[in-house]
Design an enzyme around this catalytic site. Structure first.
Site, PDB file in Angstrom:
ATOM      1  CG  HIS A  32      24.047  32.827   1.470  1.00 40.65           C
ATOM      2  ND1 HIS A  32      24.905  33.671   0.814  1.00 40.65           N
ATOM      3  CD2 HIS A  32      23.917  31.736   0.664  1.00 40.65           C
ATOM      4  CE1 HIS A  32      25.278  33.116  -0.345  1.00 40.65           C
ATOM      5  NE2 HIS A  32      24.684  31.948  -0.462  1.00 40.65           N
TER       6      HIS A  32
ATOM      7  CG  ASP B 173      23.344  37.042  -0.750  1.00 37.51           C
ATOM      8  OD1 ASP B 173      23.694  36.690   0.389  1.00 37.51           O
ATOM      9  OD2 ASP B 173      24.009  37.847  -1.423  1.00 37.51           O
TER      10      ASP B 173
END
Ligand SMILES: *[C@@H]1O[C@H](CO)[C@@H](O)[C@H](O)[C@H]1NC(C)=O
Length: 399
Positions: A242, A219
């Site tokens: 991310h 993430d």
């Protein structure tokens, strides 16, 4: 003669007193019954060692975790303490495999502490691989939160230096309500496909420095949430993951502004996003995101190197795109010297709110190339106001 002896006596008394006033003391968890066998729960021993160290009033104190594997079910280290305190981790802290054994937001939590140092080069192992299959947050917006590895709530004048964290059940480091707080020399690792394993999550915090960190997770490398001010990030190596994300913002009424973010001298490698700001389209809070500087950043095969998404709607779990306009105002955001490669054609993508268009976006010296051969790199911009300086590739965004 006598007076000289008296002076000497008084002086030495003073030094003895001063020394006893400033006595540093080490609290070894093994002296409180902790075993480095990786099996027995050491929560109680750790808590006792912390409490004694925290109450030590004659000088600095250190909670010492020797080399070896210490199993911990869950712990909260609470202040306020009498003095500066160091949490020195040489060994490995091992989390339970079963997520039901942890019934707080973080597996290891520090709260209401001033002048804390967490250091030692040790490892936090969240053993997340056992609980990742239970994570259904991509289909269920009310999914059950799993524990983050380590949290710092209302901790001030403190730092984390030289700690490794792997395989958290959800995120790794969670910072809430901290101020004058620095993070350096930290390495965070989880597989690129592990769900919601954010690296460093920050909310309602101020005056922070994050530097020399290496983060690869499933993430955000760093997630910056509402109420964060004066955050300086430099020398980050991010990927997989991310990217460095601000948001998502705008969804809840009590949210506070995000202002004063600097991200410098960093590299993104194979991340889905690079520099991202995301706000929900359907928003109730009218907050602002302002005074950002992104500078000297290399992108290597990054999906969306520069992205502002004010229609954020992950996994289709919100109202359809285009129906609502975000009420979050983005202003004074500078991008300088951002270069490298993009795996999508839209290397520069800014979708600002039609109700609150972005203001004062400044682009200078941008050079992003598309790695594919099926088209040219492009810039997509909507509702963006600002200016450009120097060479901008891809161009045609702000005229
Ligand atoms: C954090 O880093 C800044 C900049 O180097 C420094 O001025 C500040 O004193 C540091 N704070 C702590 C608590 O280490």
């Amino acid at each position: 003669m006598a007076s000289r002896f008296l002076t000497l006596f008084v002086l030495s008394l003073f030094f003895v007193l001063a020394a006893s006033m400033n006595q540093e003391k080490v609290f070894d968890v093994r002296n409180y019954g902790a075993y480095a066998d990786g099996k027995r729960d050491n929560s109680l021993a750790f808590t006792k060692a912390w409490n004694d160290a925290c109450q030590w009033s004659s000088g600095r104190s250190t909670v010492y975790i020797a080399p070896g594997v210490f199993y911990l079910r869950q712990v909260t280290f609470a202040g306020p303490c009498k003095n500066s305190i160091t949490f020195l981790v040489k060994g490995t802290l091992l989390a339970p495999q079963n997520p039901n054994f942890i019934n707080q937001e973080e597996w290891i939590l520090f709260e209401y502490v001033d002048s804390l140092t967490v250091t030692g080069g040790g490892l936090l192992d969240g053993q997340g691989s056992y609980s990742w299959p239970l994570n259904d947050c991509n289909k269920n917006s009310n999914c059950r939160p799993l524990a983050m590895n380590i949290g710092f709530a209302f901790v001030t004048h403190s730092r984390i230096d030289g700690i490794r964290s792997i395989n958290s059940k959800m995120g790794h480091f969670n910072l809430y309500g901290v101020s004058d707080f620095n993070i350096s020399g930290v390495t965070i690792t989880a597989p690129g496909d592990s769900p919601n394993t954010d690296g460093i999550k920050i909310g309602r915090s101020s005056n922070m420095h994050i530097r020399d960190v290496t983060i690869g997770t499933g993430d955000d490398c760093i997630a910056i949430l509402d109420g964060t001010t004066n955050l300086d990030i430099s020398r980050v190596r991010c990927g997989p993951g991310h990217g460095i994300s601000v948001g998502s913002l705008g969804r809840y009424k009590e949210e506070k502004n995000v202002q004063g973010l600097t991200v410098r001298d960093s590299v993104f490698i194979g991340t889905t996003d690079g520099l991202r700001i995301k706000t929900w389209a359907k928003s109730v809070s009218e907050i602002s995101v302002s005074n950002f500087l992104y500078e000297n950043i290399q992108m290597i095969n990054v999906g969306n190197p520069i992205i502002i998404d004010q229609q954020y709607c992950p996994n289709g779990l919100c109202d359809s795109s285009g129906k609502y306009a975000s009420h979050v105002q983005i202003k004074n955001v500078k991008y300088n010297q951002i270069w490298g490669t993009s795996t999508t054609k839209e290397a520069l993508n800014m979708q600002c709110s039609r109700a609150f268009p972005c203001q004062g976006v400044e682009l200078s010296n941008i050079n992003l190339k598309y790695v594919g051969s099926d088209g040219l790199v492009t810039a997509l911009c909507q509702n963006v106001g600002g200016s450009i300086r120097g060479t901008i590739v891809p161009g045609n965004c702000l005229i």
